[in-house]
Each structure stands twice: as structure tokens, then as C-alpha cells.
Design a protein around this motif. Structure first.
Motif, PDB file in Angstrom:
ATOM      1  N   LYS A 232       0.804  -1.221   0.000  1.00  0.00           N
ATOM      2  CA  LYS A 232       0.000   0.000   0.000  1.00  0.00           C
ATOM      3  C   LYS A 232       0.842   1.278   0.000  1.00  0.00           C
ATOM      4  O   LYS A 232       0.308   2.382  -0.193  1.00  0.00           O
ATOM      5  N   GLY A 233       2.133   1.169   0.239  1.00  0.00           N
ATOM      6  CA  GLY A 233       2.977   2.358   0.233  1.00  0.00           C
ATOM      7  C   GLY A 233       3.330   2.787  -1.184  1.00  0.00           C
ATOM      8  O   GLY A 233       2.807   2.276  -2.164  1.00  0.00           O
ATOM      9  N   HIS A 234       4.250   3.739  -1.265  1.00  0.00           N
ATOM     10  CA  HIS A 234       4.699   4.223  -2.564  1.00  0.00           C
ATOM     11  C   HIS A 234       5.850   3.333  -3.039  1.00  0.00           C
ATOM     12  O   HIS A 234       6.639   2.851  -2.223  1.00  0.00           O
ATOM     13  N   VAL A 258      12.388   4.095   4.361  1.00  0.00           N
ATOM     14  CA  VAL A 258      12.610   3.677   2.973  1.00  0.00           C
ATOM     15  C   VAL A 258      13.170   2.258   2.944  1.00  0.00           C
ATOM     16  O   VAL A 258      14.037   1.899   3.755  1.00  0.00           O
ATOM     17  N   GLY A 259      12.661   1.459   2.018  1.00  0.00           N
ATOM     18  CA  GLY A 259      13.237   0.139   1.763  1.00  0.00           C
ATOM     19  C   GLY A 259      13.730   0.080   0.335  1.00  0.00           C
ATOM     20  O   GLY A 259      13.089   0.629  -0.569  1.00  0.00           O
ATOM     21  N   ILE A 260      14.862  -0.558   0.106  1.00  0.00           N
ATOM     22  CA  ILE A 260      15.379  -0.747  -1.249  1.00  0.00           C
ATOM     23  C   ILE A 260      15.763  -2.206  -1.413  1.00  0.00           C
ATOM     24  O   ILE A 260      16.473  -2.772  -0.572  1.00  0.00           O
ATOM     25  N   ILE A 261      15.246  -2.829  -2.458  1.00  0.00           N
ATOM     26  CA  ILE A 261      15.527  -4.237  -2.735  1.00  0.00           C
ATOM     27  C   ILE A 261      16.569  -4.316  -3.835  1.00  0.00           C
ATOM     28  O   ILE A 261      16.343  -3.874  -4.959  1.00  0.00           O
ATOM     29  N   GLY A 262      17.738  -4.866  -3.501  1.00  0.00           N
ATOM     30  CA  GLY A 262      18.821  -4.998  -4.462  1.00  0.00           C
ATOM     31  C   GLY A 262      20.048  -4.220  -4.025  1.00  0.00           C
ATOM     32  O   GLY A 262      19.939  -3.151  -3.411  1.00  0.00           O
ATOM     33  N   GLU A 414       1.010  -5.543   2.684  1.00  0.00           N
ATOM     34  CA  GLU A 414       0.550  -4.170   2.538  1.00  0.00           C
ATOM     35  C   GLU A 414       1.526  -3.186   3.170  1.00  0.00           C
ATOM     36  O   GLU A 414       1.632  -2.039   2.749  1.00  0.00           O
ATOM     37  N   GLN A 415       2.261  -3.656   4.196  1.00  0.00           N
ATOM     38  CA  GLN A 415       3.150  -2.763   4.941  1.00  0.00           C
ATOM     39  C   GLN A 415       4.585  -2.759   4.428  1.00  0.00           C
ATOM     40  O   GLN A 415       5.333  -1.811   4.678  1.00  0.00           O
ATOM     41  N   GLY A 416       4.996  -3.805   3.716  1.00  0.00           N
ATOM     42  CA  GLY A 416       6.361  -3.864   3.219  1.00  0.00           C
ATOM     43  C   GLY A 416       6.912  -5.277   3.215  1.00  0.00           C
ATOM     44  O   GLY A 416       6.176  -6.254   3.422  1.00  0.00           O
ATOM     45  N   PRO A 417       8.232  -5.433   2.997  1.00  0.00           N
ATOM     46  CA  PRO A 417       8.849  -6.749   2.913  1.00  0.00           C
ATOM     47  C   PRO A 417       8.797  -7.523   4.230  1.00  0.00           C
ATOM     48  O   PRO A 417       8.786  -6.945   5.318  1.00  0.00           O
ATOM     49  N   VAL A 418       8.791  -8.836   4.058  1.00  0.00           N
ATOM     50  CA  VAL A 418       8.875  -9.747   5.201  1.00  0.00           C
ATOM     51  C   VAL A 418      10.066 -10.663   4.968  1.00  0.00           C
ATOM     52  O   VAL A 418      10.241 -11.197   3.869  1.00  0.00           O
ATOM     53  N   VAL A 426       7.598  -0.060   5.736  1.00  0.00           N
ATOM     54  CA  VAL A 426       8.272   1.023   5.018  1.00  0.00           C
ATOM     55  C   VAL A 426       7.238   1.910   4.334  1.00  0.00           C
ATOM     56  O   VAL A 426       6.173   1.452   3.913  1.00  0.00           O
ATOM     57  N   ASP A 427       7.559   3.188   4.240  1.00  0.00           N
ATOM     58  CA  ASP A 427       6.683   4.152   3.562  1.00  0.00           C
ATOM     59  C   ASP A 427       6.854   4.113   2.057  1.00  0.00           C
ATOM     60  O   ASP A 427       5.907   4.383   1.319  1.00  0.00           O
ATOM     61  N   VAL A 428       8.054   3.806   1.625  1.00  0.00           N
ATOM     62  CA  VAL A 428       8.334   3.753   0.194  1.00  0.00           C
ATOM     63  C   VAL A 428       9.271   2.580  -0.066  1.00  0.00           C
ATOM     64  O   VAL A 428      10.202   2.323   0.709  1.00  0.00           O
TER      65      VAL A 428
END
Length: 589
Positions: A232-234, A258-262, A414-418, A426-428
Motif C-alpha cells: 500500500k505504500g509508494h 525507505v526500503g530498497i531491494i537490491g 501491505e506494509q512492506g517486505p517480510v 516502510v513508507d516507500v
């Protein structure tokens, strides 16, 4: 440091890959076993290989491919006309080849580009910190022709993008260019001996010559992660950076988690800026990159003022030359057996990677984080990175490395990675998951003589001459594809290919030929050259999964780059042209 002393290639630690090993062989063998364990772990987690990603960004995922730098596509009438040379893609491949064609007197040149401007990679990838990690005086093409000297040893995106635009202006390439348009089909018309090019805007374009200049890594991809569509975040992909959300100075992230994958090349450059701007930053890592020093400085203007016309051509010619080796060294190497040579190369590679490990230990304060950041694979198994700010970023209290130890993120809510049962809110969420490795046409279906799809021809193995021509596809040239030479400085190779393509087109035009195609015999010659210069070692299979080895998938020996060296590759192009009438099939129309 003076620019005259600038390294001509990325700093590789001054490694002599044939020097005698410094330690007992068991030391190196134990590290190779660790490399194998780490590779096998990742293959076990991702046995599906390249199918773990998707680049079919439609439906819920269509937003990850929207151009953030352009206004909404405006409706227009379809274009129905004919040009002599049509380029699919508007990056350096198209620009520098067009420049050579202009020098040969070719006037009718069209670029069809998905973005709203030229630049290719440097149009799309404008994430924070984006820069080229090849020395600018080598990477920027056509510096002699443009009378330009880059402002820094390593150039950042705005300068590279501006250079692309300047080339397009100088060679009058904007006049016929079509932007915000994607080529979807390229079909050979045998009766008319022309290519029919269709687009997503309903265009029907005809061209005598077509050059596929869309790049090997152009189509953004996403990891297939359960539940990612429910977030649900950006979220956005690094190649479509959303500055409307982050703000150009990233001030929009000051109160954001902020979360970044990679943790590949794009992430390595962006993460230091995210770490400095965000309230909290979570970095989700599957496999760490190798991070070496990046020596950067402004160009010495006194040095630049002393440069004479032709300076870059001389510099590039020097870079192509084989390194000078003393007679004593040659005699010593002559006594080394093939087995010992392989051991020395592998051992020197390991020494280099262990230096990378020591640097991590020296910079990263937390021991657990430092261990997680160590790359356990041979140098060049994954794209090497050069950055001075990436490792220190992990010393920030607001930056957290979530090392998945090869597994990767497998669930997003909906909230981010698990990961391992822990929810990261995360918000984004930023996807630094790279690009699909392409063999032919990216978004484009290419059909040659008798309607044969190029992908169907390649089903039994890629077949080309120098990676550019393929029998049965007259007047079609592919740049930056497989069976060409791999160069870390890509523009070196693209310039050589562009020179070759322009010379071939000029030859056909001067001799009154309507078509030019390679013979099956020439094609077989090059396929065997590729095979003979690949598979000498099992390095490809031994590498950790990544896009260099199709995520560990099986490859036929001809389905990859030509590994005989850049000099021999350039010589092969020269050889092919030296016997034009033998190696090519020409048609008068």
C-alpha cells in the motif's frame, strides 16, 4: 593527481594475473570451496534462474515502466513514410553510428526512441548519485569530433545526458526522430527489399537499413515476490525514479522509512544518498557487490588545454593495444603450464577479492554487517562497483542491512517486505532489481526472410557474424548483442561496431547494392570462433548467479560473448570487411 596519470580502465588493484601465487594452494582452494558453497546456496533458493524475474510490466505493474521525465503521451496521427537508415533506440549506439553515417554522406537517418529524448541509459537512469564508473575520457564517445573534454575524471548523469543531446544536435538527428514511441515489429519485405517497422503508435515505417540499438540492458525487471501487488505504500524502479515523491534533493524522505531491494550497481550509487536523506533506510540484500575505490577529481584544465585534435582516438588506440611484456617475462610465462596458468589466474583473482574483503573490514564498523557485505565469488562474476561512500553508509545509525544470505525477499505485504517472519514497515519501496538481459529486440518482434522470427532462429543457438549480422536478415545490424566482445568500457565496443556498420552500409551504397547479408559460411566461421574462445574454463558455471551468467542457467557455448579479446574482435570485423564479396551476399534490387 594529474589527469595525464589517469587510469585508462577501472582500478583493478594492479593485478598481475600470471604472477606467482603468494600463498599455499590450499588457501586458495579453501576460498574456492566457499565460493562454490555460496553459489550453490543461491541456486538452491532460485532454481528457476531468469524466470525469478518479470519484465512484463502490465496491469498492476505497468506503473513501474511509466516515464517520470515526460508528460503524458499526446495523441498524434500515425506516421507512414520511408527512410534509408532507422535506429531502434536513441542511446550511444545510435548516436555514434549515426555520426559515422553522416560522415559517409547518409542524410536520411531516423531514431525511434521510447523516451522523449536521446540518451538511452543516461536518459532513463537518473537516480540519485547516478554516474559512470568508467573514466570519462574513455567512456564519452566522439570527444574529438565534439571538441569536448569531460569536466571530471568520472562523469555524472547530467553531463553524460547533455553530451548525448549535443551529439544529436551536431549531427542533425532530431529532425527525423520519433520519441515516446516503441518499435513493436520489424518485418522484412522480400518483394520490396525493405524493412517494415511497426510501433505502438500505429506507425508504419519503411527503412532500407535497420540498426537495433536498444541495448542489452534496457527493459526494467522486477523480482517475482509473493504479495508485491498488495503493498500500500509508494514504490518505483530505480530507472524510473520518482522525484515528484522524493524531491530532487531527497528532502521528501526526511520523515520516511525507505526500503530498497537490491544491492547491484544502481543501488550502490543510490544508497549513500538515501541513507543521508531518509529517516530510516532498510537495504534488502541477496548477494553483495564487490566495492572498490573510486578515485575521482575535477579535470585539470591545464591538462585539458594541452590536448590536441585526435587525442581521444590516440588514447583509445593505446587502450586497445596489448600490454608490453619484457622478453624476460615472456620467457618466464612460456615455462608455465596451462594448468599452472589457470591456477595463477584464479589465485590472483582471489587475492584481489580478499583485498576487497579487507577494505570492508576497515570501513564498516559493525562486524556482522561487514561480514554480510563481503562478496564470495570471483572478480567479474558480477558487475564490479567502484564507490567511496557506499560502505561508510552502513555506519549510519539509521541504515540497516537486511542480509537474506542468498534467499532474497520472498514476501511483501501491505506494509512492506517480510523476511524470516519479521515485517519491515516502510513508507516507500524502491526496486533496484535491474534489467532483463536481451538477445534481440526488447519490445520488438524481428522477422527476416521467409518470416523467420529471430528468436526462433536462435532457439538452437545464437548465430551471427561478429554479433552484428545474422544470415537471413538482410540490412539488419544488431549492436551490443551476444557473440560480440564484452568490454567494461562499453562505448569502446559500440564505437568499433558503429564504425563497422557504417562502413558496410557505405560499401553497399557505393556499389549500388540494395541489400547486404552475411553468408552461411561466414556465420559458421564466427560461431566456431565464439565457441573456441569460450568454455576454456568452468568459470561461468562456477560464478554466483547473476545476469552475466543468466542467473546460473545452462548456456550453450555459442550463447554468450566472444572472449578472444577486443583486439582480435576488432581484427575480425576488419577481416570480414576486407573480403566483402566473399563474406557477404549482395542484392541489386
Amino acid at each position: 593527481m594529474s589527469d595525464s596519470n589517469a587510469p585508462e580502465r577501472p582500478h583493478l588493484g594492479g593485478v598481475d594475473f600470471l604472477a606467482k601465487s603468494k600463498r599455499p594452494q590450499e588457501y586458495y582452494d579453501s576460498i574456492k570451496r566457499k565460493f562454490a558453497e555460496e553459489r550453490d546456496l543461491r541456486l538452491q533458493y532460485r532454481p528457476e534462474g531468469t524466470k525469478q524475474y518479470t519484465s512484463d510490466l502490465d496491469g498492476e505493474f505497468a506503473r513501474y515502466e511509466i516515464d517520470p521525465y515526460a508528460d503524458k503521451v499526446k495523441p498524434r496521427e500515425p506516421i507512414n513514410d520511408t527512410v534509408e537508415c532507422l535506429f531502434i533506440g536513441g542511446g550511444f549506439s545510435a548516436l555514434l553510428t549515426s555520426a559515422r553515417l553522416r560522415e559517409y554522406g547518409v542524410e536520411s537517418i531516423r531514431i525511434v526512441e521510447r523516451g522523449v529524448d536521446v540518451g538511452g541509459t543516461w536518459y532513463w537512469n537518473r537516480y540519485p548519485g547516478a554516474a559512470c564508473d568508467v573514466v570519462a575520457y574513455d567512456y564519452f564517445p566522439l570527444l574529438d569530433e565534439m571538441s569536448y573534454v569531460p569536466s571530471r575524471h568520472y562523469a555524472k548523469v547530467p553531463e553524460i545526458f547533455a553530451h548525448c543531446q549535443a551529439i544529436a544536435r551536431k549531427y542533425n538527428l532530431y529532425e527525423l526522430a520519433i520519441f515516446q514511441t516503441t518499435v513493436t515489429s520489424t518485418v522484412w519485405d522480400e518483394a520490396a527489399q525493405m524493412w517494415n517497422v511497426g510501433t505502438d503508435r500505429g506507425d508504419h515505417l519503411k527503412a532500407r537499413f535497420v540498426i537495433c540499438a536498444n541495448g542489452t540492458l534496457s527493459k526494467p525487471k522486477l523480482s517475482k515476490i509473493n504479495g508485491m501487488e498488495t503493498y500500500k505504500g509508494h514504490s518505483f524502479h530505480t530507472s524510473r525514479w520518482d522525484y515528484a515523491y522524493t524531491k530532487p534533493d531527497l528532502s521528501g524522505l526526511k520523515d520516511k522509512v525507505v526500503g530498497i531491494i537490491g544491492t547491484g550497481a544502481s543501488a550502490v550509487q543510490a544508497i549513500p544518498h538515501l541513507g543521508a536523506a531518509a529517516k530510516e533506510l532498510y537495504v534488502f540484500q541477496r548477494t553483495p557487490s564487490s566495492i572498490d575505490v573510486r578515485d575521482d577529481w575535477p579535470t585539470d584544465q591545464e591538462w585539458a588545454a594541452k590536448l590536441r585534435p585526435g587525442w581521444q582516438a590516440k588514447r583509445r588506440a593505446k587502450a586497445r593495444m596489448d600490454p608490453e611484456v619484457s622478453e624476460e617475462k615472456k620467457a618466464e610465462r612460456a615455462t608455465v603450464t596451462a594448468e599452472e596458468k589457470l591456477h595463477r589466474q584464479e589465485n590472483a583473482n582471489i587475492e584481489y577479492m580478499m583485498r576487497i574483503h579487507r577494505r570492508i573490514e576497515e570501513v564498516v564498523q559493525d562486524e556482522t554487517t561487514a561480514e554480510a557485505l563481503k562478496p564470495w565469488y570471483m572478480f567479474m562474476c558480477k558487475r564490479p562497483c567502484f564507490d567511496n561512500d557506499y560502505l561508510p553508509t552502513y555506519n549510519r545509525p539509521n541504515v540497516h542491512l537486511i542480509d537474506t544470505h542468498g534467499k532474497g525477499i520472498t514476501e511483501i505485504t501491505e506494509q512492506g517486505p517480510v523476511f524470516e517472519g519479521k515485517q519491515y514497515k516502510v513508507d516507500v519501496l524502491i526496486y533496484a532489481t535491474g534489467f532483463e538481459v536481451q538477445k534481440t529486440g526488447i519490445y520488438n518482434q524481428i522477422k527476416g526472410e521467409r518470416g523467420l522470427d529471430l528468436n526462433d532462429k536462435y532457439c538452437d543457438g545464437i548465430r551471427t557474424v561478429v554479433g552484428i549480422h545474422s544470415h537471413g536478415y538482410p540490412n539488419l545490424f544488431i549492436m551490443g548483442g551476444y557473440q560480440a566482445s564484452f568490454q567494461f568500457n562499453l562505448t569502446d565496443m559500440l564505437q568499433a561496431q558503429g564504425d563497422h556498420i557504417a562502413a558496410c552500409i557505405d560499401y553497399a551504397r557505393r556499389h549500388g547494392y540494395q541489400t547486404i547479408d552475411v553468408t552461411p559460411e561466414a556465420e559458421e566461421w564466427w560461431v566456431q570462433e565464439v565457441i573456441n574462445h569460450r568454455g576454456k574454463t568452468s568459470r561461468n558455471q562456477e560464478c554466483t548467479p547473476g545476469y552475466y551468467n543468466f542467473e546460473g542457467e545452462f548456456q550453450r557455448r555459442q550463447d554468450g560473448n566472444y572472449n578472444g579479446g577486443f583486439n582480435k574482435y576488432c581484427a575480425a570485423m576488419d577481416e570480414a570487411r576486407a573480403k566483402m564479396e566473399e563474406n557477404f551476399i549482395f542484392g541489386k534490387g
